[in-house]
Design an enzyme around this catalytic site. Structure first.
Site, short mmCIF file in Angstrom:
data_model
loop_
_atom_site.label_atom_id
_atom_site.label_comp_id
_atom_site.label_asym_id
_atom_site.label_seq_id
_atom_site.Cartn_x
_atom_site.Cartn_y
_atom_site.Cartn_z
N HIS A 111 4.77 8.78 0.88
CA HIS A 111 4.66 7.31 0.91
C HIS A 111 3.60 6.75 -0.04
O HIS A 111 3.52 5.55 -0.24
CB HIS A 111 4.34 6.81 2.32
CG HIS A 111 2.93 7.13 2.75
ND1 HIS A 111 2.63 8.27 3.43
CD2 HIS A 111 1.76 6.49 2.56
CE1 HIS A 111 1.34 8.32 3.66
NE2 HIS A 111 0.78 7.25 3.13
C1 UD1 Z 1 -1.76 2.95 3.68
C2 UD1 Z 1 -3.02 3.54 3.08
C3 UD1 Z 1 -2.88 5.06 2.97
C4 UD1 Z 1 -2.42 5.67 4.29
C5 UD1 Z 1 -1.17 4.97 4.78
C6 UD1 Z 1 -0.72 5.52 6.13
C7 UD1 Z 1 -4.12 1.97 1.51
C8 UD1 Z 1 -4.43 1.70 0.09
N1 UD1 Z 1 -3.30 3.02 1.75
O1 UD1 Z 1 -0.72 3.15 2.73
O2 UD1 Z 1 -4.14 5.61 2.60
O3 UD1 Z 1 -2.14 7.05 4.10
O4 UD1 Z 1 -1.43 3.58 4.90
O5 UD1 Z 1 0.58 5.11 6.46
O6 UD1 Z 1 -4.59 1.27 2.38
N2 UD1 Z 1 5.11 -1.61 5.19
C9 UD1 Z 1 6.04 -2.07 6.10
N3 UD1 Z 1 5.70 -2.09 7.43
C10 UD1 Z 1 4.50 -1.71 7.87
C11 UD1 Z 1 3.55 -1.25 6.93
C12 UD1 Z 1 3.88 -1.21 5.60
O7 UD1 Z 1 7.15 -2.42 5.77
O8 UD1 Z 1 4.25 -1.73 9.09
C13 UD1 Z 1 5.49 -1.52 3.76
C14 UD1 Z 1 5.31 -2.77 2.98
O9 UD1 Z 1 6.40 -2.91 2.13
C15 UD1 Z 1 4.05 -2.51 2.15
C16 UD1 Z 1 4.14 -1.02 1.94
O10 UD1 Z 1 4.73 -0.51 3.15
O11 UD1 Z 1 4.02 -3.24 1.00
C17 UD1 Z 1 2.83 -0.35 1.73
O12 UD1 Z 1 1.96 -0.64 2.77
P1 UD1 Z 1 0.36 -0.63 2.56
O13 UD1 Z 1 -0.29 -1.01 3.81
O14 UD1 Z 1 0.01 -1.39 1.34
O15 UD1 Z 1 0.01 0.88 2.20
P2 UD1 Z 1 0.57 2.24 2.74
O16 UD1 Z 1 1.47 2.82 1.70
O17 UD1 Z 1 1.12 2.14 4.12
#
Ligand code: UD1
Length: 360
Positions: free
Chosen positions: A204
């Protein structure tokens, strides 16, 4: 003593679950703030329910956004809460944008910061998580390092004060959870899996998942492993998997929504191999004696690699395929769980209670 725990992303819920009961037993009044970085039920609520984490006192509902906006919105949500609550200390975990936002706000308000999982470094500043780790550590008052390696990283950056090597809450929890699993967890029946005969996959991170060609190469490799593959899909990668026909009839890849914590531990423990770009899973595989392939060129958990239980494959499909069949290591596991990490953290907080504000 009054503390505020700031969480927002999946791995932080797991870590807070370990510390919360120990804080309560020590008489520390802790309030949880949930930034809302992760908001889907299976990325957030399921962890609070399953791990009995206390209800957040505040939820910011920030959600997804470009990193600057996401971090900024968290900061403006946190500031009035810290102002109102006047905590003796804030507690933050790991390396996410939530961690960074809370650290920046607390530091500028002279509120002491306790950083759990301090000192971890991949030495790759193209990772947003690495930037978050470095900045957070340089702002923290209590640097709770999981290992001597992490503590040495802090010393190398000139951080001398407030470093405590306490162990790793995620290792304690993974070990304790695995001990309580039945020998044949029912989740394996969901996909007719036999123990020790499948791969468990999570991918991810931005560096791996934001480039379609790289991601397609990895998925192509997974299809050639010669064993069933359970892919627990973070919402960021689900649309790409669907577009590639992953999980369609006849495909060796089984695509599932993100699993709960206990489900994850059950599936990892019984896997033949774990393939991941997650930090936490590398450790969990090692605790549960399952070989791991990390789809990155760096890791902040170098002891998993040194022990032979984890290998860095990068994103090269050929490397992933050949490493998935490497013999099981016969070397000692890199981690020993003693279940006392949270107690050591709370003891350190209590011991320095009086001068907390002064040393911030
Ligand atoms: C974040 C952390 C990462 C951790 C991971 C655990 C940062 C920079 N990264 O990454 O270190 O390993 O969490 O999962 O903070 N999204 C959804 N639903 C949700 C959450 C996220 O749809 O409940 C999608 C969204 O499209 C979003 C993307 O996931 O844009 C990325 O989410 P984000 O919180 O930016 O970072 P993670 O990749 O989850």
């Amino acid at each position: 003593m009054r503390t505020i725990t700031v969480v927002g992303a999946r791995p932080q819920f797991v870590k807070a679950a370990v510390l919360a009961p120990v804080l309560a037993r020590a008489g520390i009044a802790d309030s949880i703030v949930h930034t809302g970085q992760h908001y889907d039920r299976n990325m957030s609520d399921v962890f609070f329910d399953e791990l009995a984490i206390p209800e957040p006192a505040y939820t910011l509902g920030v959600g997804s956004a470009p990193q600057g906006q996401q971090t900024g919105e968290m900061m403006s949500g946190l500031e009035p809460i810290f102002e109102r609550e006047q905590p003796d200390c804030i507690i933050i975990y790991g390396d996410t944008n939530t961690t960074l936002a809370a650290a920046l706000v607390a530091a500028k308000m002279s509120i002491p910061i306790a950083h759990v999982e301090s000192g971890c470094r991949s030495f790759d500043r193209s990772m947003p998580e690495e930037v978050n780790r470095v900045v957070t550590d340089h702002l923290s008052t209590f640097l709770f390092a999981p290992t001597e390696v992490a503590a040495a990283n802090l010393y190398a950056e000139g951080i001398r004060d407030g470093v405590h090597v306490v162990g790793d809450v995620t290792i304690d929890l993974a070990h304790a959870t695995a001990e309580r699993l039945p020998p044949a967890p029912s989740i394996l029946n969901r996909w007719q899996l036999r123990r020790g005969s499948y791969a468990f996959v999570t991918i991810h991170r931005a560096g791996t998942a934001n480039d379609v060609v790289t991601f397609e190469g990895i998925v192509g490799a997974l299809r050639q492993l010669g064993m069933p593959v359970v892919f627990a899909a973070h919402p960021r990668v689900r649309p790409m998997l669907d577009a590639m026909g992953a999980g369609a009839p006849g495909d060796p890849i089984i695509v599932t929504d993100p699993l709960s914590y206990i489900e994850t531990i059950a599936v990892v423990k019984n896997a033949r191999v774990v393939i991941t770009d997650s930090g936490g899973l590398q450790k969990e595989a090692a605790v549960l004696a399952v070989p791991c392939i990390t789809v990155r060129t760096t890791t902040e958990w170098i002891e998993t690699v040194r022990s032979g239980w984890n290998v860095l494959a990068g994103t090269d499909p050929e490397a992933i395929i050949s490493l998935a069949h490497r013999p099981r290591p016969d070397t000692p596991l890199p981690y020993v769980a003693d279940g006392l990490t949270a107690a050591r953290i709370v003891n350190a907080l209590m011991a320095s209670r009086a001068p907390l504000k002064e040393i911030a």
